[in-house]
Write an enzyme that holds these catalytic residues in place. Structure first.
Site, PDB file in Angstrom:
ATOM      1  N   ASP A   8      25.045  -8.155   7.489  1.00 29.67           N
ATOM      2  CA  ASP A   8      25.408  -9.250   6.588  1.00 29.67           C
ATOM      3  C   ASP A   8      26.905  -9.259   6.287  1.00 29.67           C
ATOM      4  O   ASP A   8      27.541 -10.316   6.264  1.00 29.67           O
ATOM      5  CB  ASP A   8      24.616  -9.162   5.288  1.00 29.67           C
TER       6      ASP A   8
ATOM      7  N   HIS B 241       2.811   4.105  -1.915  1.00 30.07           N
ATOM      8  CA  HIS B 241       2.806   4.670  -3.261  1.00 30.07           C
ATOM      9  C   HIS B 241       4.188   4.649  -3.888  1.00 30.07           C
ATOM     10  O   HIS B 241       5.172   4.996  -3.218  1.00 30.07           O
ATOM     11  CB  HIS B 241       2.344   6.138  -3.223  1.00 30.07           C
TER      12      HIS B 241
ATOM     13  N   LEU C 177       0.804  -1.224   0.000  1.00 28.78           N
ATOM     14  CA  LEU C 177       0.000   0.000   0.000  1.00 28.78           C
ATOM     15  C   LEU C 177       0.838   1.276   0.000  1.00 28.78           C
ATOM     16  O   LEU C 177       0.303   2.369   0.196  1.00 28.78           O
ATOM     17  CB  LEU C 177      -1.005   0.024   1.159  1.00 28.78           C
TER      18      LEU C 177
END
Length: 160
Positions: A127, A78, A76
């Site tokens: 990471d 934009h 949802l």
């Protein structure tokens, strides 16, 4: 726990909010993520001595790429055209502070893009260095400031 959605269509389904009637304005958001780590881990990241390479450069690029993909990652949200995204990483004795700034000229805010950039840059640092410090922790992801749009300016208390 019950979740209540505030943006429902006529069938009671979640939908993207209509921004068609909103004015295009210049909007800017600054977000921060904090990665807590051992001092030797921060030194290895800052010194560019990790086996995977230059974690700071990789994390900056990852953050910028993530900001560009925010609407693909957050339901949802934009899709917006970004004018610029900057990701800065500051090394402190036991933490790395990622600050992401995103700007746009659009009808909706750019907070999610800045927060996504900061988050993904922090995850990338994890990471890159997890082989030497699995105890690293992403301690905070937060909006520091936003400007533009109908709601005006927001600054987190204590934000510089």
């Amino acid at each position: 726990m019950t979740t209540r959605l505030t943006h429902l269509n006529e069938r009671g389904e979640a939908h993207i909010v209509d921004i068609g009637g909103k004015a295009v304005t210049t909007r800017r958001a600054i977000a921060r993520a904090v990665v807590e780590a051992l001092p030797e881990t921060v030194a290895a990241i800052a010194g560019g001595t990790l086996k995977k390479g230059d974690a700071l450069a990789v994390a900056r690029i990852a953050g910028i790429m993530a900001a560009k993909k925010t609407s693909d990652l957050i339901p949802l949200c934009h899709p917006i055209g970004l004018n610029a995204v900057e990701v800065e990483i500051t090394a402190e004795p036991t933490r790395l502070v990622v600050t992401a700034t995103a700007t746009t000229d659009d009808r909706t805010g750019v907070e999610m893009e800045a927060m996504t950039a900061a988050s993904v840059a922090a995850l990338t640092l994890y990471d890159m260095a997890k082989s030497i410090d699995r105890g690293m922790r992403i301690a905070a992801v937060e909006l520091l400031e936003k400007t533009g749009g109908k709601s005006g300016t927001y600054r987190r208390d204590g934000a510089a």
